[in-house]
Enzyme design. Sequence first.
Site, PDB file in Angstrom:
ATOM      1  N   LYS A   9       0.832  -1.199   0.000  1.00  0.00           N
ATOM      2  CA  LYS A   9       0.000   0.000   0.000  1.00  0.00           C
ATOM      3  C   LYS A   9       0.877   1.263   0.000  1.00  0.00           C
ATOM      4  O   LYS A   9       2.082   1.189   0.250  1.00  0.00           O
ATOM      5  CB  LYS A   9      -0.908  -0.022   1.244  1.00  0.00           C
ATOM      6  CG  LYS A   9      -1.949  -1.158   1.249  1.00  0.00           C
ATOM      7  CD  LYS A   9      -2.813  -1.066   2.508  1.00  0.00           C
ATOM      8  CE  LYS A   9      -3.880  -2.151   2.545  1.00  0.00           C
ATOM      9  NZ  LYS A   9      -4.719  -2.051   3.773  1.00  0.00           N
ATOM     10  N   TYR A  49     -12.078  -1.685  -3.142  1.00  0.00           N
ATOM     11  CA  TYR A  49     -12.633  -1.912  -1.803  1.00  0.00           C
ATOM     12  C   TYR A  49     -14.160  -1.942  -1.791  1.00  0.00           C
ATOM     13  O   TYR A  49     -14.779  -1.622  -0.776  1.00  0.00           O
ATOM     14  CB  TYR A  49     -12.108  -0.853  -0.840  1.00  0.00           C
ATOM     15  CG  TYR A  49     -10.725  -1.162  -0.307  1.00  0.00           C
ATOM     16  CD1 TYR A  49     -10.440  -2.412   0.262  1.00  0.00           C
ATOM     17  CD2 TYR A  49      -9.702  -0.214  -0.343  1.00  0.00           C
ATOM     18  CE1 TYR A  49      -9.186  -2.710   0.763  1.00  0.00           C
ATOM     19  CE2 TYR A  49      -8.437  -0.510   0.163  1.00  0.00           C
ATOM     20  CZ  TYR A  49      -8.194  -1.753   0.724  1.00  0.00           C
ATOM     21  OH  TYR A  49      -6.950  -2.046   1.224  1.00  0.00           O
ATOM     22  N   ARG A  85      -1.906 -14.695   3.077  1.00  0.00           N
ATOM     23  CA  ARG A  85      -2.696 -14.087   4.154  1.00  0.00           C
ATOM     24  C   ARG A  85      -2.035 -14.359   5.510  1.00  0.00           C
ATOM     25  O   ARG A  85      -1.995 -13.496   6.379  1.00  0.00           O
ATOM     26  CB  ARG A  85      -4.125 -14.636   4.159  1.00  0.00           C
ATOM     27  CG  ARG A  85      -5.025 -14.072   3.077  1.00  0.00           C
ATOM     28  CD  ARG A  85      -5.384 -12.622   3.255  1.00  0.00           C
ATOM     29  NE  ARG A  85      -6.313 -12.374   4.336  1.00  0.00           N
ATOM     30  CZ  ARG A  85      -7.002 -11.247   4.483  1.00  0.00           C
ATOM     31  NH1 ARG A  85      -6.859 -10.256   3.609  1.00  0.00           N
ATOM     32  NH2 ARG A  85      -7.807 -11.085   5.503  1.00  0.00           N
ATOM     33  N   THR A  91      -5.771  -8.120  10.199  1.00  0.00           N
ATOM     34  CA  THR A  91      -6.100  -6.786   9.684  1.00  0.00           C
ATOM     35  C   THR A  91      -5.595  -5.700  10.632  1.00  0.00           C
ATOM     36  O   THR A  91      -5.017  -4.698  10.207  1.00  0.00           O
ATOM     37  CB  THR A  91      -7.633  -6.661   9.506  1.00  0.00           C
ATOM     38  OG1 THR A  91      -8.061  -7.692   8.622  1.00  0.00           O
ATOM     39  CG2 THR A  91      -8.010  -5.303   8.942  1.00  0.00           C
ATOM     40  N   ARG A 102       2.530  -7.478   8.928  1.00  0.00           N
ATOM     41  CA  ARG A 102       1.891  -6.430   9.726  1.00  0.00           C
ATOM     42  C   ARG A 102       2.389  -6.454  11.172  1.00  0.00           C
ATOM     43  O   ARG A 102       2.537  -5.408  11.803  1.00  0.00           O
ATOM     44  CB  ARG A 102       0.362  -6.576   9.660  1.00  0.00           C
ATOM     45  CG  ARG A 102      -0.208  -6.124   8.309  1.00  0.00           C
ATOM     46  CD  ARG A 102      -1.676  -6.480   8.188  1.00  0.00           C
ATOM     47  NE  ARG A 102      -2.285  -5.985   6.959  1.00  0.00           N
ATOM     48  CZ  ARG A 102      -3.461  -6.382   6.501  1.00  0.00           C
ATOM     49  NH1 ARG A 102      -4.161  -7.305   7.151  1.00  0.00           N
ATOM     50  NH2 ARG A 102      -3.942  -5.881   5.375  1.00  0.00           N
ATOM     51  N   ASN A 112      -1.680  -0.295   7.429  1.00  0.00           N
ATOM     52  CA  ASN A 112      -1.178  -1.652   7.658  1.00  0.00           C
ATOM     53  C   ASN A 112      -0.381  -2.230   6.487  1.00  0.00           C
ATOM     54  O   ASN A 112      -0.272  -3.436   6.313  1.00  0.00           O
ATOM     55  CB  ASN A 112      -2.307  -2.585   8.128  1.00  0.00           C
ATOM     56  CG  ASN A 112      -3.436  -2.682   7.118  1.00  0.00           C
ATOM     57  OD1 ASN A 112      -3.332  -2.161   6.011  1.00  0.00           O
ATOM     58  ND2 ASN A 112      -4.513  -3.353   7.492  1.00  0.00           N
ATOM     59  N   HIS A 115      -1.846  -5.276   1.288  1.00  0.00           N
ATOM     60  CA  HIS A 115      -3.141  -5.905   0.994  1.00  0.00           C
ATOM     61  C   HIS A 115      -2.869  -7.263   0.364  1.00  0.00           C
ATOM     62  O   HIS A 115      -1.946  -7.408  -0.428  1.00  0.00           O
ATOM     63  CB  HIS A 115      -3.949  -5.053  -0.004  1.00  0.00           C
ATOM     64  CG  HIS A 115      -5.107  -5.798  -0.588  1.00  0.00           C
ATOM     65  ND1 HIS A 115      -6.348  -5.829   0.024  1.00  0.00           N
ATOM     66  CD2 HIS A 115      -5.205  -6.589  -1.691  1.00  0.00           C
ATOM     67  CE1 HIS A 115      -7.168  -6.600  -0.702  1.00  0.00           C
ATOM     68  NE2 HIS A 115      -6.492  -7.065  -1.745  1.00  0.00           N
ATOM     69  N   GLU A 126      -9.607  -9.363  -8.142  1.00  0.00           N
ATOM     70  CA  GLU A 126      -8.604  -8.308  -7.944  1.00  0.00           C
ATOM     71  C   GLU A 126      -7.509  -8.376  -9.011  1.00  0.00           C
ATOM     72  O   GLU A 126      -7.041  -7.347  -9.499  1.00  0.00           O
ATOM     73  CB  GLU A 126      -8.020  -8.420  -6.529  1.00  0.00           C
ATOM     74  CG  GLU A 126      -9.061  -8.044  -5.475  1.00  0.00           C
ATOM     75  CD  GLU A 126      -8.645  -8.386  -4.049  1.00  0.00           C
ATOM     76  OE1 GLU A 126      -7.541  -8.928  -3.830  1.00  0.00           O
ATOM     77  OE2 GLU A 126      -9.444  -8.101  -3.125  1.00  0.00           O
TER      78      GLU A 126
HETATM   79  P1  IDP Z   1      -7.672  -6.976   5.193  1.00  0.00           P
HETATM   80  O1  IDP Z   1      -6.840  -5.895   4.570  1.00  0.00           O
HETATM   81  O2  IDP Z   1      -6.948  -7.669   6.316  1.00  0.00           O
HETATM   82  O3  IDP Z   1      -8.246  -7.923   4.190  1.00  0.00           O
HETATM   83  P2  IDP Z   1     -10.354  -5.843   5.362  1.00  0.00           P
HETATM   84  O4  IDP Z   1     -11.358  -6.192   6.413  1.00  0.00           O
HETATM   85  O5  IDP Z   1     -10.579  -6.346   3.985  1.00  0.00           O
HETATM   86  O6  IDP Z   1      -8.921  -6.255   5.915  1.00  0.00           O
HETATM   87  O7  IDP Z   1     -10.283  -4.249   5.335  1.00  0.00           O
HETATM   88  C1  IDP Z   1      -9.595  -3.591   4.296  1.00  0.00           C
HETATM   89  C2  IDP Z   1      -8.741  -2.513   4.908  1.00  0.00           C
HETATM   90  O8  IDP Z   1      -9.597  -1.538   5.505  1.00  0.00           O
HETATM   91  C3  IDP Z   1      -7.835  -2.986   6.049  1.00  0.00           C
HETATM   92  O9  IDP Z   1      -6.596  -3.479   5.578  1.00  0.00           O
HETATM   93  C4  IDP Z   1      -7.668  -1.740   6.864  1.00  0.00           C
HETATM   94  O10 IDP Z   1      -6.637  -0.920   6.337  1.00  0.00           O
HETATM   95  C5  IDP Z   1      -9.005  -1.029   6.681  1.00  0.00           C
HETATM   96  N1  IDP Z   1      -9.915  -1.320   7.809  1.00  0.00           N
HETATM   97  C6  IDP Z   1     -10.568  -2.467   8.060  1.00  0.00           C
HETATM   98  N2  IDP Z   1     -11.314  -2.383   9.167  1.00  0.00           N
HETATM   99  C7  IDP Z   1     -11.140  -1.124   9.631  1.00  0.00           C
HETATM  100  C8  IDP Z   1     -11.655  -0.410  10.768  1.00  0.00           C
HETATM  101  O11 IDP Z   1     -12.417  -0.926  11.572  1.00  0.00           O
HETATM  102  N3  IDP Z   1     -11.217   0.880  10.893  1.00  0.00           N
HETATM  103  C9  IDP Z   1     -10.363   1.477  10.026  1.00  0.00           C
HETATM  104  N4  IDP Z   1      -9.864   0.837   8.961  1.00  0.00           N
HETATM  105  C10 IDP Z   1     -10.234  -0.447   8.761  1.00  0.00           C
HETATM  106 MG    MG Z   2      -9.649  -7.612   2.675  1.00  0.00          MG
END
Ligand code: IDP
Ligand code: MG
Length: 149
Positions: A9, A49, A85, A91, A102, A112, A115, A126
């Site tokens: 990212k 997203y 993953r 996350t 992470r 973080n 992705h 994707e």
């Molecule tokens: P992932 O990246 O581990 O797959 P996802 O649930 O798909 O997680 O969420 C996408 C991205 O959105 C996360 O990597 C994170 O940067 C952001 N995100 C997810 N949940 C939250 C939240 O509760 N608050 C703020 N940002 C979030």
């Molecule tokens: Mg995701």
Amino acid sequence: MERTYVMVKPDGVKRGLVGEIISRLEKRGLKIAAMKMQKMDLKEGEEHYLEHEGKSFFKNLVSFITSGPNVSMVIEGKDAVSIVREMVGETDPKKSSSGTIRGDFCLDIGRNVIHASDSLESAEREIKQHFSPNEIFSYKRADEDWVYE
Ligand code: IDP
Ligand code: MG
């Protein structure tokens, strides 16, 4: 063999973590099938997203992911989706174990650094969004016979 979509990212790029992250994937035995630096526009960020549309953090998330260049990859290998993953971690970096990307390199859920597709279906979608077929390469790595039995 599976293919998964991985993105360093904009925070990972700006923090100089591109080499470290790619290196971990390569050393695990995973193959880079495609790679490029790109900057997403608003429409592309929203598409990437789409599953999070309507959530409280969606706007911030899209604004962050489109804020600068990312390094996008197609990563190939046995069980690539779940293996990557696992290497990425949770996350929320606070919940990520040390040894994961992470868990080792970040602190905040909104920064973080990486992705990775969460399922084969997401990976397919994707990869299709970010790469055209002629940008994805099939080749044999020299160590393949030692990575796989
Ligand atoms: P992932 O990246 O581990 O797959 P996802 O649930 O798909 O997680 O969420 C996408 C991205 O959105 C996360 O990597 C994170 O940067 C952001 N995100 C997810 N949940 C939250 C939240 O509760 N608050 C703020 N940002 C979030
Ligand atoms: Mg995701």
